[in-house]
Design a protein around this motif. Structure first.
Motif, PDB file in Angstrom:
ATOM      1  N   ALA A  75      13.201   7.836   1.944  1.00 40.19           N
ATOM      2  CA  ALA A  75      14.443   8.527   2.282  1.00 40.19           C
ATOM      3  C   ALA A  75      15.508   7.541   2.743  1.00 40.19           C
ATOM      4  N   LYS A  76      16.763   7.843   2.335  1.00 45.84           N
ATOM      5  CA  LYS A  76      17.861   6.940   2.666  1.00 45.84           C
ATOM      6  C   LYS A  76      18.033   6.813   4.171  1.00 45.84           C
ATOM      7  N   GLN A  77      17.831   7.906   4.881  1.00 45.07           N
ATOM      8  CA  GLN A  77      17.996   7.892   6.339  1.00 45.07           C
ATOM      9  C   GLN A  77      16.807   7.255   7.063  1.00 45.07           C
ATOM     10  N   GLN A  78      15.796   6.866   6.315  1.00 45.33           N
ATOM     11  CA  GLN A  78      14.606   6.239   6.884  1.00 45.33           C
ATOM     12  C   GLN A  78      13.918   7.160   7.894  1.00 45.33           C
ATOM     13  N   LEU A  79      13.919   8.456   7.578  1.00 50.41           N
ATOM     14  CA  LEU A  79      13.271   9.450   8.427  1.00 50.41           C
ATOM     15  C   LEU A  79      12.066  10.025   7.703  1.00 50.41           C
ATOM     16  N   ILE A  80      11.036  10.342   8.473  1.00 53.92           N
ATOM     17  CA  ILE A  80       9.843  10.965   7.916  1.00 53.92           C
ATOM     18  C   ILE A  80       9.286  11.948   8.942  1.00 53.92           C
ATOM     19  N   GLU A  81       8.876  13.113   8.444  1.00 53.13           N
ATOM     20  CA  GLU A  81       8.352  14.146   9.342  1.00 53.13           C
ATOM     21  C   GLU A  81       6.839  14.217   9.211  1.00 53.13           C
ATOM     22  N   SER A  82       6.209  14.359  10.337  1.00 57.97           N
ATOM     23  CA  SER A  82       4.754  14.438  10.327  1.00 57.97           C
ATOM     24  C   SER A  82       4.296  15.778   9.756  1.00 57.97           C
ATOM     25  N   THR A  83       3.086  15.781   9.299  1.00 56.20           N
ATOM     26  CA  THR A  83       2.446  17.023   8.851  1.00 56.20           C
ATOM     27  C   THR A  83       1.238  17.286   9.736  1.00 56.20           C
ATOM     28  N   SER A  84       0.694  18.474   9.635  1.00 58.78           N
ATOM     29  CA  SER A  84      -0.452  18.848  10.478  1.00 58.78           C
ATOM     30  C   SER A  84      -1.777  18.425   9.862  1.00 58.78           C
ATOM     31  N   THR A  85      -1.738  17.389   9.018  1.00 65.03           N
ATOM     32  CA  THR A  85      -2.965  16.850   8.435  1.00 65.03           C
ATOM     33  C   THR A  85      -3.577  15.840   9.405  1.00 65.03           C
ATOM     34  N   ALA A  86      -4.836  16.043   9.734  1.00 65.42           N
ATOM     35  CA  ALA A  86      -5.491  15.165  10.709  1.00 65.42           C
ATOM     36  C   ALA A  86      -5.768  13.789  10.105  1.00 65.42           C
ATOM     37  N   PHE A 127       0.854  -1.189   0.000  1.00 64.77           N
ATOM     38  CA  PHE A 127       0.000   0.000   0.000  1.00 64.77           C
ATOM     39  C   PHE A 127       0.892   1.243   0.000  1.00 64.77           C
ATOM     40  N   HIS A 128       0.813   2.016  -1.111  1.00 66.56           N
ATOM     41  CA  HIS A 128       1.595   3.244  -1.235  1.00 66.56           C
ATOM     42  C   HIS A 128       0.779   4.430  -0.733  1.00 66.56           C
ATOM     43  N   GLN A 129       1.496   5.448  -0.332  1.00 66.47           N
ATOM     44  CA  GLN A 129       0.869   6.702   0.118  1.00 66.47           C
ATOM     45  C   GLN A 129      -0.207   6.437   1.186  1.00 66.47           C
ATOM     46  N   TYR A 130       0.187   5.609   2.143  1.00 73.33           N
ATOM     47  CA  TYR A 130      -0.749   5.241   3.216  1.00 73.33           C
ATOM     48  C   TYR A 130      -0.627   6.281   4.330  1.00 73.33           C
ATOM     49  N   LYS A 131      -1.737   6.931   4.622  1.00 76.24           N
ATOM     50  CA  LYS A 131      -1.744   7.968   5.652  1.00 76.24           C
ATOM     51  C   LYS A 131      -2.134   7.358   6.993  1.00 76.24           C
ATOM     52  N   ILE A 132      -1.341   7.711   7.989  1.00 72.18           N
ATOM     53  CA  ILE A 132      -1.628   7.207   9.335  1.00 72.18           C
ATOM     54  C   ILE A 132      -1.461   8.343  10.334  1.00 72.18           C
ATOM     55  N   GLY A 133      -2.421   8.502  11.209  1.00 72.16           N
ATOM     56  CA  GLY A 133      -2.324   9.515  12.241  1.00 72.16           C
ATOM     57  C   GLY A 133      -1.260   9.162  13.267  1.00 72.16           C
ATOM     58  N   VAL A 134      -0.638  10.207  13.824  1.00 74.51           N
ATOM     59  CA  VAL A 134       0.359   9.998  14.874  1.00 74.51           C
ATOM     60  C   VAL A 134      -0.011  10.869  16.068  1.00 74.51           C
ATOM     61  N   PRO A 135       0.212  10.380  17.271  1.00 74.32           N
ATOM     62  CA  PRO A 135      -0.219  11.130  18.456  1.00 74.32           C
ATOM     63  C   PRO A 135       0.539  12.426  18.670  1.00 74.32           C
ATOM     64  N   LEU A 136       1.814  12.482  18.220  1.00 77.03           N
ATOM     65  CA  LEU A 136       2.640  13.661  18.446  1.00 77.03           C
ATOM     66  C   LEU A 136       3.315  14.073  17.146  1.00 77.03           C
ATOM     67  N   ARG A 137       3.435  15.366  16.944  1.00 75.74           N
ATOM     68  CA  ARG A 137       4.153  15.858  15.773  1.00 75.74           C
ATOM     69  C   ARG A 137       5.640  15.616  15.958  1.00 75.74           C
ATOM     70  N   GLY A 138       6.364  15.535  14.856  1.00 76.49           N
ATOM     71  CA  GLY A 138       7.800  15.348  14.956  1.00 76.49           C
ATOM     72  C   GLY A 138       8.348  14.532  13.809  1.00 76.49           C
ATOM     73  N   VAL A 139       9.635  14.204  13.933  1.00 72.49           N
ATOM     74  CA  VAL A 139      10.319  13.370  12.954  1.00 72.49           C
ATOM     75  C   VAL A 139      10.348  11.942  13.473  1.00 72.49           C
ATOM     76  N   TYR A 140       9.988  11.021  12.601  1.00 66.48           N
ATOM     77  CA  TYR A 140       9.945   9.608  12.972  1.00 66.48           C
ATOM     78  C   TYR A 140      10.982   8.832  12.159  1.00 66.48           C
ATOM     79  N   GLU A 141      11.638   7.886  12.825  1.00 70.48           N
ATOM     80  CA  GLU A 141      12.650   7.050  12.182  1.00 70.48           C
ATOM     81  C   GLU A 141      12.180   5.603  12.146  1.00 70.48           C
ATOM     82  N   VAL A 142      12.332   4.974  10.974  1.00 68.29           N
ATOM     83  CA  VAL A 142      12.030   3.542  10.882  1.00 68.29           C
ATOM     84  C   VAL A 142      13.155   2.774  11.565  1.00 68.29           C
TER      85      VAL A 142
END
Length: 742
Positions: free
Chosen positions: A706-717, A672-687
């Motif tokens: 991303a090569k660093q396996q990092l992703i930043e949350s957005t303010s989308t509910a 599943f590509h472009q799968y949106k999932i809510g997160v309890p806190l804003r920030g940068v997440y690492e796999v």
């Protein structure tokens, strides 16, 4: 040698005593044998020595010959009371040798009244230090004190290689009020074998192993072995602190369950077992390298039948000699402590087997078990059930639990088949069980016994783990006894195990209809302190290996198993894996063979091992995955209702809410590509974990590009949260994302 001691010329009628001695049935030997006052001025010394040719009484400066009584093996001598040498010895001439020895019937009792009282009360915590065979110094003589509980026996004798297995030489003294028989025999050696010859009230004779023996012969031998109670070195203060930390309810606890006889074998040496010392050198580094915190041994109490795996023990106090000596076992235990590896053993207080040298009808009566088969016989295992209402049985079981914890300083006991102890109607149909005094199905004696064992074990051994294998919804298994609980520290979560295995065993196309099997466990996750077990019970008796439970082709099977392990390590509760689970064998466990280590030559199988190793590393490192296992504050569903896509997403928290890991488990082979999932806190997440990673023999679908396996949350509910992330969901995979910045 001339002597003032003279054989008696006064022949009394001892025909009744002689007949009893010859028959091997003498209930009160000290009333007749030994030195007895027969007048104001004389003692008569009586000894019964089968096969003796001549017997002399030896004092400091005197020696005189006994007279044989009417051509029997009973010998008599009269002694003036002022001339009786104390202590005296016996010079015994046999056909092939002459032996100078003490008369066992000149010694007084070596058991205190308080010991007897506490044993009969059911509170003798260290009964193993008093009953059984113990090296002691008694009345300035070194020897072995034997003591056994057999209240309804007519007579009990110690028999062994030291008396040619004759039950007519070492009759024991009975303490009538307690039912304990005792005898001190000088000059015995460690390693000598023995039994108790028990004559029941009907005159039947049974030779029994010592219930309190510290060592027993291996099958086909059935004798007990005189073994000193070796004291292992006490853990250092650092080691005790390590134990306290690793056994805390908020600690990362990851247990590797092992059956010592089938982890590895020496195929080149006749498929022999590894010894305790070899296991210490081979097994312990392996378990440490995989990242497990604890090792759990299937029962090591001596058992006659290999196929019982130790769950039908006869020698509860005897570490099995299959793998070496008593001291070898102590070496293994101490090495675990040195490696900061917690050590648990399986403890089996729920039943015992019917072997004729064991506990069943020990003194001719149903002593350890209930007489009524509706209470005393286990229909599932053809074994006998302890009579928990009997105080002496409680002392026996309490002492056994204390023995393993106090003498070996183990981390704890995993108590087998607790449910079978708790319910009077366990595995029985109507009419096959007897209700308790209140008309209920609860086994009140067993409940009280379990509570007492747990209270006393924790009271004397802080920082241990008492773990219940309890398969029902019995309330308060891990509540304190003071809070009406059973007093265990942890309980196996059999509900989670059954539901989750059912789910992953289904074809992915059908899993959407059984989504609740993976979510229902959270409805009761905090009712007890749980351990999630994938134990030996799930890979035997036709159930198949874990890998074989997974549907689909090879790729799907291995991927599903990796994803399932990932889900397990993220789910609240401590972890337990049976040995070999990290190898993913295709066949069931076979106790007659070592694990198939050649599987690691396959990238797919070694990928499972690498997954387990990585999971243990992440689990121990990340507080969010273990600190709040037993609190609702440690878990939050993100989306537990996505049955259509078979995706489960949730958050795990440590003691700090900022310590957050998002978990996504997906159980279909789709991506599943472009799968949106809510997160309890804003920030940068690492796999920090993806079970589909190529390094784990996955298909290599990355959750984050991303090569660093990092992703930043957005303010989308999304999913009821103000922030979200968008990622790719790999097929049949579990992904962990750690919030690293706010």
């Amino acid at each position: 040698m001339n002597s003032i001691l003279k054989p008696t010329n006064k022949i009394h009628d001892y025909s009744a005593q002689l007949a009893a001695l010859q028959a091997g049935v003498f209930g009160d030997p000290f009333s007749f044998l030994g030195a007895h006052k027969v007048s104001d001025t004389e003692y008569e010394v009586r000894v019964y020595l089968p096969s003796a040719k001549h017997v002399s009484l030896v004092g400091k400066n005197h020696k005189s010959v006994f007279k044989r009584y009417v051509n029997s093996d009973l010998f008599l001598i009269r002694v003036n009371k002022d001339d009786l040498p104390i202590p005296y010895k016996l010079d015994v001439a046999y056909a092939d040798q002459t032996v100078l020895k003490d008369d066992v019937y000149r010694f007084g009792s070596n058991l205190s009244d308080s010991v007897l009282y506490l044993f009969n009360e059911g509170t003798l915590e260290h009964a193993y230090r008093h009953l059984g065979a113990h090296f002691v110094s008694h009345e300035n003589v070194s020897g072995v004190r034997f003591a056994v509980w057999a209240p309804n026996a007519q007579s009990v004798s110690v028999i062994g290689e030291f008396n040619c297995w004759q039950r007519t030489e070492h009759f024991m003294r009975k303490h009538p009020a307690s039912g304990i028989w005792e005898l001190f025999i000088p000059a015995l050696n460690a390693g000598q074998i023995y039994k108790y010859s028990v004559v029941d009230s009907y005159g039947n004779v049974k030779d029994r192993a010592d219930p309190f023996a510290f060592k027993m012969q291996q099958a086909p031998g059935t004798a007990s072995v005189i073994q000193p109670l070796t004291v292992r070195k006490k853990p250092s203060s650092k080691q005790l602190n390590n134990r306290a930390k690793r056994n805390e309810v908020d600690a990362p606890i990851s247990i590797y369950e092992v059956q010592l006889g089938s982890w590895k074998r020496r195929a080149e040496e006749g498929n022999r077992f590894l010894t305790y010392r070899e296991l210490a050198d081979d097994l312990l580094p392996y378990v440490k390298d995989l990242g497990f915190t604890h090792l759990q041994l299937m029962p090591v109490s001596e058992y006659p039948f290999d196929g019982s795996w130790g769950y039908q023990p006869v020698g509860l106090f005897s570490p099995t000699s299959r793998f070496g000596s008593y001291d070898d076992f102590i070496y293994f235990v101490e090495r675990c402590e040195d490696e900061n590896l917690g050590l648990l053993i399986d403890w089996v207080p729920g039943h015992f087997p019917s072997d004729p040298h064991g506990l069943h009808k020990f003194d001719g009566t149903h002593l350890y078990e209930h007489a009524d088969v509706r209470q005393g016989f286990h229909p599932d295992w053809n074994t006998y059930i302890y009579n928990y209402d009997r105080p002496e049985v409680k002392s026996f079981l309490l002492a056994n639990a204390m023995y393993w914890l106090s003498e070996f300083n183990l981390d704890g006991l995993r108590v087998d088949a607790v449910a079978s102890m708790l319910y009077l109607d366990y595995s029985r149909n109507d009419g096959e069980w007897i209700a308790n005094k209140h008309g209920g199905r609860e086994n009140l004696g067993a409940i009280a016994c379990i509570q007492d064992v747990n209270s006393r074990c924790y009271g004397h051994n802080p920082n241990i783990m008492m773990v219940a294998e309890e398969s029902t919804a019995w309330p308060g298994v891990t509540n304190s006894v003071n809070n009406n609980g059973l007093g265990f520290g942890f309980k196996w979560n059999m509900g989670w195990m059954n539901d989750s295995l059912n789910y992953v065993s289904r074809d992915p196309i059908h899993r959407r209809y059984h989504h609740h099997e993976m979510t229902f466990s959270m409805a009761y996750a905090y009712s007890e302190n749980y351990i999630l077990p994938l134990s030996h019970d799930e890979v035997v008796h036709g159930k198949g290996a874990l890998l074989s439970k997974m549907p689909g082709d090879d790729w799907q099977q291995f991927a599903t198993l990796r994803a399932y392990y990932g889900f397990m390590y993220a789910h609240p509760g401590k972890k337990l894996l049976f040995m070999g689970s990290e190898l993913a064998p295709r066949s069931e466990w076979d106790h007659n063979q070592g694990l198939d280590w050649q599987l690691l030559d396959s990238a797919a199988h070694s990928g499972i091992q690498a997954t387990v190793k990585l999971l243990n590393h992440v689990y121990k490192k990340e507080c969010a995955l273990h600190e709040c296992d037993n609190s609702p504050a440690g878990f939050q569903w993100i989306d537990g209702d996505n049955a259509e896509q078979s995706i489960f997403s949730f958050a795990r928290y440590g003691h700090s809410k900022d310590d957050l890991i998002v978990v996504i488990s997906h159980f279909t082979p789709q991506v599943f590509h472009q799968y949106k999932i809510g997160v309890p806190l804003r920030g940068v997440y690492e796999v920090i974990l993806n079970t589909d990673d190529e390094n784990l023999h996955g298909s290599g679908v990355k959750a984050v590009a991303a090569k660093q396996q990092l992703i930043e949350s957005t303010s989308t509910a999304a999913h009821g949260f103000d922030n979200s992330i968008v990622l790719t969901i790999p097929p049949l995979a579990t992904v962990y994302l750690k919030r690293i910045t706010g």
